[in-house]
Design a protein around this motif. Structure first.
Motif, PDB file in Angstrom:
ATOM      1  N   LEU A  66       9.880  -1.360  -1.800  1.00 45.34           N
ATOM      2  CA  LEU A  66       8.953  -2.405  -1.364  1.00 45.34           C
ATOM      3  C   LEU A  66       8.466  -3.220  -2.558  1.00 45.34           C
ATOM      4  O   LEU A  66       8.456  -4.461  -2.531  1.00 45.34           O
ATOM      5  N   LYS A  67       8.063  -2.540  -3.603  1.00 46.23           N
ATOM      6  CA  LYS A  67       7.506  -3.235  -4.761  1.00 46.23           C
ATOM      7  C   LYS A  67       8.585  -4.018  -5.502  1.00 46.23           C
ATOM      8  O   LYS A  67       8.315  -5.110  -6.026  1.00 46.23           O
ATOM      9  N   ASP A 103      15.895   2.303   3.939  1.00 44.63           N
ATOM     10  CA  ASP A 103      14.947   1.387   3.292  1.00 44.63           C
ATOM     11  C   ASP A 103      15.687   0.331   2.482  1.00 44.63           C
ATOM     12  O   ASP A 103      15.290  -0.846   2.468  1.00 44.63           O
ATOM     13  N   TYR A 104      16.773   0.712   1.824  1.00 40.06           N
ATOM     14  CA  TYR A 104      17.533  -0.241   1.018  1.00 40.06           C
ATOM     15  C   TYR A 104      18.100  -1.357   1.886  1.00 40.06           C
ATOM     16  O   TYR A 104      18.002  -2.543   1.542  1.00 40.06           O
ATOM     17  N   TYR A 133       1.507  -4.143   3.764  1.00 42.66           N
ATOM     18  CA  TYR A 133       2.869  -3.666   4.029  1.00 42.66           C
ATOM     19  C   TYR A 133       2.925  -2.216   3.549  1.00 42.66           C
ATOM     20  O   TYR A 133       2.829  -1.938   2.369  1.00 42.66           O
ATOM     21  N   TRP A 134       3.088  -1.298   4.517  1.00 44.12           N
ATOM     22  CA  TRP A 134       3.098   0.126   4.182  1.00 44.12           C
ATOM     23  C   TRP A 134       4.475   0.693   4.486  1.00 44.12           C
ATOM     24  O   TRP A 134       4.930   0.651   5.624  1.00 44.12           O
ATOM     25  N   ALA A 135       5.138   1.235   3.480  1.00 46.44           N
ATOM     26  CA  ALA A 135       6.483   1.797   3.660  1.00 46.44           C
ATOM     27  C   ALA A 135       6.478   3.255   3.225  1.00 46.44           C
ATOM     28  O   ALA A 135       6.284   3.560   2.054  1.00 46.44           O
ATOM     29  N   GLY A 136       6.695   4.146   4.185  1.00 45.59           N
ATOM     30  CA  GLY A 136       6.850   5.563   3.862  1.00 45.59           C
ATOM     31  C   GLY A 136       5.585   6.274   3.467  1.00 45.59           C
ATOM     32  O   GLY A 136       5.597   7.114   2.567  1.00 45.59           O
ATOM     33  N   GLY A 143       0.769  -1.229   0.000  1.00 41.12           N
ATOM     34  CA  GLY A 143       0.000   0.000   0.000  1.00 41.12           C
ATOM     35  C   GLY A 143       0.797   1.273   0.000  1.00 41.12           C
ATOM     36  O   GLY A 143       0.228   2.346   0.167  1.00 41.12           O
ATOM     37  N   SER A 144       2.085   1.205  -0.130  1.00 44.71           N
ATOM     38  CA  SER A 144       2.895   2.408  -0.006  1.00 44.71           C
ATOM     39  C   SER A 144       2.528   3.440  -1.056  1.00 44.71           C
ATOM     40  O   SER A 144       2.195   3.127  -2.189  1.00 44.71           O
ATOM     41  N   TYR A 145       2.646   4.673  -0.641  1.00 43.91           N
ATOM     42  CA  TYR A 145       2.282   5.812  -1.473  1.00 43.91           C
ATOM     43  C   TYR A 145       3.407   6.810  -1.338  1.00 43.91           C
ATOM     44  O   TYR A 145       3.897   7.038  -0.251  1.00 43.91           O
TER      45      TYR A 145
END
Length: 770
Positions: A125-126, A497-498, A417-420, A108-110
């Protein structure tokens, strides 16, 4: 004495230099190339503070013990090691993939976490999930969804919406009339998705004004355009712009000044649309008198404007905000129809543009070269949702939805999974979203901060901010690539994140494919040199080698100025066909005609919104506009100095007109409850004659801070009030600007929102110690 280190950096608010002394940020200097730097850059010192930072991996106690879902957002978190956190996350991805398939994983990250194109959490993430079978993702954005969907079907692409249309320099040189719908403001132009080297909008607006261009500003807010522009303000009823545009088209035709040849050679379906305007189809002529009743604008103004735009070179500028409404496709389509009827599409300074100043680069020079960015790769599965339908995804597994005329199914989501990102900022009807967030089996949030979204997670992973790592800033609406150099060490136990995704990828057996064997700096060099080679070979544009660029902090990229949207199509429509059903501009859609949607007709149409000031049921309610705040971007840096300067009593400021203040017996700086059937929040009131009567303005981005009973937000978050409905069945876009609210005087709470949020963090066991 310790030397001051000067660090090149960039955020969504522009390029700047960070001054670091002894590992501590002591100041921020705007880029010398920026004529109008944003004050938000001085708030980045907040990123180094621990007040709301996630300092160590954490897991919700109930989830760890028995996978309990009902206590999300209410239950204590416990710290865990990075090894345990990585093991838990990788294990959940493997479990859900094995038991339910990859479509049960929602990535779901945006965007907007960082302007960096490498440490871009959503892309990272993707990229990782694509290597293990894919995920359910989203299409379009909260900023624009109804707009690009209708543009793809009417114009064949979204170039005019994303900054590849007519540029401001062309408007200044050739336009005589600028018809500006919605915001045309430095407030929104200070932001740019991938960062920018300079803020040029204010300079461009001064050039347009100096050239003598007549500006007509149609908005419920007078200050949606700077006073220096000298614009004529038309205080339109919110969500009625379509009626005005249709009436202008009707009156141009009645004057006999429509371009019949252009309609015949460059458009399809004009006969049906003209029949609608004349009333042949429904017995109602869409004339100035008709629109005046709907918009509450003067009919004589509309008649005179129709005369002017049909005799002068006219640019119609449509803000992104217009299509974030019920039936949000219609104002964009109606603007295209008006420009086509006047025969001005494809002429220098004429036609229509979308999103000018909605981001800083729209209307500026267009990048024609390649920019560095890491790739997410290809998703092996094709399940998706329209961006603003997250709550429906979680509450309605297995049910169907429509998008661009096709029917799709909501998958049964087991893992989010939500990142940022922070959907508890940008989604509508947050109480409904809270209910939806109790449905998945596991929610993972990877973020630098304990946002309201993180507080609803099961596993929280602490990510660094951009000032704690190295990156590259670049975007298609900026003329520079900017070095984002690490200023300070990671705060707490946070990691980039990496690095986080690399370790998860290792547990999933795909580390080699994810990292391709490169470290952070090796990736930056690789991405930059790849872009450098393309720009040299395909555009004859020389950029310095990476080491020189990194030392100097930025480099120019090739751009194009003096753009004219659809100029080639106008010159030769058969030789430059549009990617539409007719290869022309579509004024009546065969597809939409066959679909027979009640909320999105076959041609531009006035359709009453679900909630608006013209409704018989409006009563004593106001129309709420939830616009972009001046002192922050979305919910980022909400406690920074720029953001706090626009708060009072620890909460957001809501603006209403003096007439409404008198009507509701409210006064300046009073604490007011804003409410409707969906929720309630507290605000501090500002009485402002720049606001049209009947309207309440409440910026987005206050961190959701609800009372223990959960029935009122004390920070002033407008999305506890907004309608969670799609713009239409066709686009499923965000409709946040269609919202009626009530107001009443209330007592000021003992704690301000910032103190209350900190108290809630302490209650959940997530204080600042590690």
């Amino acid at each position: 004495m310790t030397d001051i280190r000067r660090v090149s950096h960039c955020s969504h608010w522009g390029a700047y230099t960070i001054l670091v002394e002894g590992g501590r940020i002591i100041g921020v200097e705007p880029s010398k190339d920026d004529p109008n730097p944003s004050p938000i850059i001085h708030s980045i010192k907040e990123w180094a503070k621990t007040d709301r930072r996630v300092l160590t991996p954490m897991v919700r106690k109930g989830w760890l013990e028995n996978k309990n879902k009902e206590t999300r957002g209410q239950e204590e978190f416990v710290p865990i090691s990075w090894n345990e956190a990585i093991r838990l996350v990788a294990g959940e991805i493997q479990r859900v993939k094995s038991e339910f398939g990859n479509e049960a994983i929602f990535a779901g990250s945006y965007g907007w976490a960082s302007s960096g194109r490498f440490h871009h959490s959503s892309t990272m993430l993707k990229r990782m999930l694509n290597l293990v079978g894919g995920y359910t993702g989203h299409v379009d954005t909260y900023s624009y969804a109804a707009g690009p969907v209708i543009l793809r079907h009417v114009l064949g692409d979204t170039d005019a919406l994303v900054g590849k249309g007519t540029t401001f320099d062309t408007v200044a040189e050739h336009s005589q009339t600028l018809l500006a719908f919605g915001s045309l403001s430095p407030r929104t132009a200070q932001n740019e998705a991938g960062g920018s080297a300079r803020h040029s909008f204010e300079t461009s607006l001064r050039e347009i004004t100096a050239a003598g261009v007549k500006i007509i500003h149609i908005s419920p807010l007078r200050d949606d355009i700077p006073a220096s522009a000298g614009a004529d303000w038309w205080p339109v009823r919110p969500n009625t712009d379509t009626a005005l545009l249709l009436a202008l088209s009707c009156e141009v035709v009645k004057l006999g000044r429509h371009d019949a040849a252009f309609l015949r050679t460059h458009c399809s379906g004009s006969e049906e649309f003209l029949a609608y305007l004349s009333g042949d189809k429904d017995g109602v002529e869409k004339n100035a008198a008709w629109a005046a009743e709907i918009t509450e604008l003067n009919a004589d103004w509309i008649l005179k404007l129709a005369d002017r735009i049909s005799t002068t070179r006219t640019m119609i500028a449509m803000s992104w905000s217009l299509q974030r409404a019920h039936h949000g496709e219609q104002p964009y389509w109606a603007a295209i129809a008006l420009a086509a009827i006047c025969g001005q599409i494809g002429l220098p300074g004429g036609g229509v543009g979308f999103g000018y100043a909605s981001l800083g680069g729209v209307g500026g020079p267009v990048t024609v070269g390649k920019n560095p960015a890491i790739s997410a790769g290809k998703n092996p599965i094709n399940t998706f949702i329209p961006c603003a339908r997250i709550t429906d995804l979680l509450l309605k597994p297995g049910e169907t939805f429509t998008y661009e005329g096709n029917t799709h199914r909501y998958p049964d989501t087991r893992l989010v999974y939500w990142a940022g990102g922070n959907p508890f900022h940008h989604h509508q009807d947050l109480n409904r979203l809270t209910e939806a967030f109790r449905r998945p089996e596991t929610i993972i949030v990877q973020d630098p901060y304990f946002t309201a979204t993180a507080l609803h997670a099961d596993i929280i992973l602490p990510a660094t901010t951009s000032i704690e790592r190295n990156d590259l800033a670049a975007n298609t609406r900026s003329d520079k690539i900017i070095a984002m150099q690490q200023a300070i060490p990671p705060v707490g136990l946070s990691r980039s994140d990496y690095d986080i995704f690399s370790d998860i990828a290792e547990h999933l057996g795909v580390r080699g494919s994810f990292t391709e064997g490169r470290t952070e700096m090796e990736w930056l060099r690789y991405l930059y040199e790849d872009a450098r080679a393309v720009n040299r070979n395909e555009h004859a544009f020389d950029m310095p080698e990476f080491e020189t660029f990194w030392l100097e902090g930025s480099t120019p990229t090739p751009v194009k100025t003096h753009g004219v949207h659809l100029q080639a199509f106008r010159s030769d429509p058969s030789g430059n066909p549009l990617m539409t059903e007719s290869k022309k501009i579509v004024l009546t859609s065969r597809l939409l005609s066959s679909l027979q949607y009640e909320d999105c007709a076959a041609h531009p149409t006035w359709i009453e919104p679900e909630e608006w000031l013209g409704s018989e049921a409006v009563g004593e309610r106001l129309h709420m506009i939830s616009n972009q705040p001046e002192g922050r971007l979305h919910s980022q840096l909400e406690t920074g100095e720029a953001s706090l300067s626009h708060k009072r009593k620890g909460r957001e400021i809501a603006r209403i007109s003096p007439k409404d203040a008198l009507r509701f017996k409210l006064s300046q700086d009073s604490t007011v409850k804003v409410w409707n059937s969906r929720g309630a929040c507290l605000v501090t009131l500002c009485v402002d004659d720049a606001v049209r009567p009947g309207v309440l303005v409440l910026p987005t981005g206050a961190w959701l801070t609800q009372t223990e009973q959960g029935n009122i937000d004390i920070a002033g978050n407008p999305n506890v009030l907004t309608l969670d409905i799609p713009a239409s069945m066709f686009s499923q876009g965000c409709a946040a600007h269609t919202c009626l609210v009530s107001v009443e005087l209330t007592a000021c709470p003992e704690k301000d929102a910032i103190s209350e949020y900190k108290a809630r963090m302490d209650l959940l066991g997530i204080g600042t110690s590690i």
